[in-house]
Write a protein that holds these residues in place. Structure first.
Motif, short mmCIF file in Angstrom:
data_model
loop_
_atom_site.label_atom_id
_atom_site.label_comp_id
_atom_site.label_asym_id
_atom_site.label_seq_id
_atom_site.Cartn_x
_atom_site.Cartn_y
_atom_site.Cartn_z
N GLY A 1 0.80 -1.23 0.00
CA GLY A 1 0.00 0.00 0.00
C GLY A 1 0.83 1.27 0.00
N PRO A 2 1.73 1.48 0.98
CA PRO A 2 2.56 2.69 1.00
C PRO A 2 3.60 2.71 -0.12
CG PRO A 2 2.46 1.65 3.17
CD PRO A 2 1.90 0.68 2.20
N ALA A 3 3.99 1.53 -0.62
CA ALA A 3 5.05 1.47 -1.63
C ALA A 3 4.55 1.78 -3.03
CB ALA A 3 5.70 0.08 -1.61
N ILE A 4 3.30 1.51 -3.31
CA ILE A 4 2.79 1.62 -4.68
C ILE A 4 2.93 3.03 -5.27
CG2 ILE A 4 0.58 1.71 -5.93
CD1 ILE A 4 0.02 -1.08 -4.87
N PRO A 5 2.59 4.10 -4.53
CA PRO A 5 2.79 5.44 -5.13
C PRO A 5 4.25 5.69 -5.51
CG PRO A 5 1.37 5.60 -3.20
CD PRO A 5 1.92 4.20 -3.21
N ARG A 6 5.20 5.20 -4.73
CA ARG A 6 6.62 5.38 -5.04
C ARG A 6 7.05 4.52 -6.22
NH1 ARG A 6 6.03 6.51 0.27
NH2 ARG A 6 7.49 7.97 1.27
N ILE A 7 6.55 3.29 -6.27
CA ILE A 7 6.83 2.42 -7.41
C ILE A 7 6.29 3.05 -8.69
CG2 ILE A 7 6.28 0.17 -8.44
CD1 ILE A 7 6.19 -0.96 -5.56
N GLN A 8 5.07 3.57 -8.60
CA GLN A 8 4.44 4.21 -9.75
C GLN A 8 5.24 5.40 -10.23
OE1 GLN A 8 0.47 5.60 -8.93
NE2 GLN A 8 -0.11 5.68 -11.09
N ALA A 9 5.75 6.19 -9.29
CA ALA A 9 6.55 7.37 -9.66
C ALA A 9 7.90 6.98 -10.24
CB ALA A 9 6.74 8.27 -8.43
N ASP A 10 8.55 5.97 -9.67
CA ASP A 10 9.88 5.56 -10.13
C ASP A 10 9.84 5.00 -11.55
OD1 ASP A 10 11.02 6.35 -7.82
OD2 ASP A 10 11.63 4.37 -7.12
N PHE A 11 8.79 4.25 -11.87
CA PHE A 11 8.72 3.62 -13.20
C PHE A 11 7.77 4.36 -14.14
CE2 PHE A 11 9.96 -0.05 -10.47
CZ PHE A 11 11.19 -0.33 -11.09
N LEU A 12 7.25 5.51 -13.70
CA LEU A 12 6.38 6.36 -14.53
C LEU A 12 5.17 5.57 -15.07
CD1 LEU A 12 9.16 8.24 -16.55
CD2 LEU A 12 8.00 8.99 -14.47
N LEU A 13 4.47 4.91 -14.17
CA LEU A 13 3.31 4.10 -14.56
C LEU A 13 2.03 4.91 -14.43
CD1 LEU A 13 4.14 0.84 -12.53
CD2 LEU A 13 4.82 1.39 -14.87
N ASN A 14 1.11 4.76 -15.41
CA ASN A 14 -0.21 5.37 -15.24
C ASN A 14 -1.09 4.39 -14.47
OD1 ASN A 14 -1.25 3.43 -17.07
ND2 ASN A 14 -0.87 4.78 -18.82
N GLU A 15 -2.33 4.79 -14.21
CA GLU A 15 -3.20 3.96 -13.37
C GLU A 15 -3.52 2.61 -14.02
OE1 GLU A 15 -3.60 5.00 -10.43
OE2 GLU A 15 -2.88 7.04 -10.79
N SER A 16 -3.69 2.60 -15.34
CA SER A 16 -3.98 1.34 -16.04
C SER A 16 -2.80 0.38 -15.95
CB SER A 16 -4.32 1.61 -17.51
OG SER A 16 -5.54 2.29 -17.63
N GLN A 17 -1.58 0.92 -16.11
CA GLN A 17 -0.39 0.08 -16.00
C GLN A 17 -0.23 -0.47 -14.58
OE1 GLN A 17 2.30 3.13 -17.51
NE2 GLN A 17 2.76 1.87 -19.32
N LEU A 18 -0.56 0.37 -13.61
CA LEU A 18 -0.50 -0.07 -12.22
C LEU A 18 -1.51 -1.19 -11.98
CD1 LEU A 18 0.68 0.31 -9.40
CD2 LEU A 18 -1.04 2.09 -8.99
N GLY A 19 -2.72 -1.02 -12.51
CA GLY A 19 -3.74 -2.06 -12.39
C GLY A 19 -3.31 -3.36 -13.05
N THR A 20 -2.63 -3.22 -14.21
CA THR A 20 -2.13 -4.41 -14.91
C THR A 20 -1.07 -5.12 -14.09
OG1 THR A 20 -2.55 -3.36 -17.06
CG2 THR A 20 -1.03 -5.24 -17.03
N LEU A 21 -0.18 -4.35 -13.44
CA LEU A 21 0.86 -4.93 -12.60
C LEU A 21 0.24 -5.74 -11.46
CD1 LEU A 21 3.86 -5.15 -11.63
CD2 LEU A 21 3.44 -3.06 -10.31
N LEU A 22 -0.74 -5.16 -10.78
CA LEU A 22 -1.40 -5.86 -9.68
C LEU A 22 -2.17 -7.09 -10.18
CD1 LEU A 22 -2.70 -2.78 -7.66
CD2 LEU A 22 -0.75 -4.24 -7.12
N SER A 23 -2.72 -6.99 -11.38
CA SER A 23 -3.45 -8.12 -11.94
C SER A 23 -2.51 -9.28 -12.27
CB SER A 23 -4.20 -7.69 -13.21
OG SER A 23 -5.21 -6.76 -12.91
N LEU A 24 -1.33 -8.97 -12.81
CA LEU A 24 -0.35 -10.00 -13.12
C LEU A 24 0.11 -10.70 -11.84
CD1 LEU A 24 1.80 -8.28 -15.89
CD2 LEU A 24 0.25 -10.22 -16.18
N ASN A 25 0.22 -9.92 -10.77
CA ASN A 25 0.61 -10.52 -9.50
C ASN A 25 -0.47 -11.47 -9.00
OD1 ASN A 25 2.96 -9.06 -9.54
ND2 ASN A 25 2.10 -7.35 -8.40
N ALA A 26 -1.73 -11.07 -9.17
CA ALA A 26 -2.83 -11.95 -8.78
C ALA A 26 -2.81 -13.22 -9.62
CB ALA A 26 -4.17 -11.22 -8.96
N LEU A 27 -2.38 -13.11 -10.88
CA LEU A 27 -2.26 -14.29 -11.74
C LEU A 27 -1.18 -15.23 -11.21
CD1 LEU A 27 -3.01 -15.82 -14.31
CD2 LEU A 27 -1.34 -14.42 -15.55
#
Length: 412
Positions: free
Chosen positions: A34-60
């Protein structure tokens, strides 16, 4: 005789330590994001859809692990599988620490969720074989450790990310490294312990085809999928929502997530026994409906009602264990088949759920105005509204199931 009793007690305590510490590690690994995601998003320049895709792949990855762990436990033994799961968690922490490119990071994160899935199934098998007395109480206690570690995980993660050693700030990479390396502790307990293996008892099982023809199983799939999507999405999106929608600092936002998990843990320990008195299906309807109301009220009420995001944890905590109890009661000779099927579909739902949330945020934000603060706020509200909608659909599916069972006098 006394030596033998002493050895048995020591062995039992080692088994307990493996399970309880294992659930602590499981809670940490699931909820430090939870606290790490905003920093991960900023470091890798991810938009919200890309972030959602990342979390979805992890669920997979989690889903894949759940599908093969039971097979490995039968083939290699539950002890080796459990140790392997903890080892994967520790190694993934090292890989995440050295992930400076998105491809390596996403692969390492996926690997961590493989370990997560193996850990959940492994701990479930261990608990089922060891807790032969006071099973309900011990199961609740072990899941209570998960809830308690989930409560403190966001706060610990936030604190670690600010720690500086020799002029170097740990940030989210160092935080993941330290938290996941704690998996070494239960490995040590497991190595010096012995666990009961499956004795090979065969019972007359419910045929898979007959199970698939039962409308009840499909309604339970809907209930658990919507319920778990609503539950797991909070860990990934609540801190992100509070920081961006209300400009909360990371510590305050992580504190709200911790309160959510505190409500979650206490609800399982205190309210869990009520499901037997109220009835499983009515409990599912009432508690999931409560979560939906809290979530929508928090979104519509604005910042002053943000505490309702945490209160929603009271309702959603009851869904998973109540569904498992219902399955065990309705399918006594085919519960393993039913659970495997439902959890598999649930995993697919989790993959889709995170992707939908991220996509909705981007679509609404773009429609209202991508460059405006109002556009971002409306997008975040719509995305988080999906979490509330899933809880509402869980309740609606429960009502449908209750009516179906009531007509047949089969309400449990």
């Amino acid at each position: 005789m006394e030596k033998s009793i002493g050895k048995q007690k020591k062995l039992y305590y080692m088994q307990l330590a493996t399970i309880f510490i294992g659930f602590v590690i499981f809670g940490f690994s699931e909820n430090i994001k939870g606290p790490a995601i905003p920093r991960i998003q900023a470091d890798f320049l991810l938009n919200e859809s890309q972030l959602g895709t990342l979390l979805s792949l992890n669920a997979l990855g989690y889903l894949l692990a759940c599908s093969f762990t039971a097979f490995l436990a039968r083939k290699w033994g539950v002890k080796l599988v459990t140790i392997g799961a903890f080892a994967i968690m520790a190694v993934s922490g090292i890989l995440i620490y050295f992930s400076h490119y998105y491809a390596m990071f996403s692969s390492s994160y996926f690997f961590m969720y493989i370990g997560n899935g193996m850990l959940e199934i492994g701990l479930a098998i261990l608990a089922a074989r060891i807790f032969v007395r006071n099973t309900g109480m011990m199961m609740n206690m072990s899941h209570g450790f998960y809830g308690l570690s989930s409560t403190v995980a966001p706060l610990i993660a936030t604190g670690l990310m600010e720690v500086t050693i020799n002029g170097h700030t740990l940030d989210w990479r160092g935080m993941y490294l330290i938290m996941l390396l704690t998996s070494i502790v239960p490995i040590l307990f497991a190595l010096f312990s012995r666990f009961p293996e499956e004795e090979g008892k065969h019972e007359e099982r419910l045929p898979f085809r007959a199970l698939m023809k039962d409308p009840v199983i499909w309604l339970m799939v809907c209930i658990l999928t919507f319920g778990v999507v609503s539950e797991l999405a909070v860990g990934g999106w609540l801190v992100n929502f509070l920081e961006k929608a209300y400009a909360w600092d990371t510590v305050t936002a992580s504190g709200m997530l911790s309160v959510f998990f505190l409500c979650f843990a206490l609800a399982r320990l205190v309210l869990g026994p009520l499901t037997d008195k109220i009835g499983f299906i009515l409990s599912l309807i009432l508690f999931s409906g409560f979560t939906a109301l809290c979530t929508f009220a928090a979104i519509l009420g604005g910042e002053q009602y943000a505490f309702l995001f945490a209160a929603a944890g009271v309702g959603i905590a009851i869904i998973y264990p109540t569904v498992m109890a219902f399955i065990a009661r309705r399918y006594p000779n085919g519960s393993d088949t039913a659970i495997t099927f439902i959890v598999t579909i649930m995993g697919i739902g989790s993959v889709i759920g995170n992707y939908v949330i991220g996509g909705v945020i981007d679509i609404v934000e773009g429609y209202v105005g991508a460059d405006s603060s109002t556009g971002l706020l409306r997008g975040l509200q719509a995305g988080y509204g999906v979490i509330g909608l899933c809880a509402a659909l869980c309740a609606i599916s429960g009502i449908w199931l209750y009516v179906y069972l009531y007509k047949r006098n089969e309400v449990i």
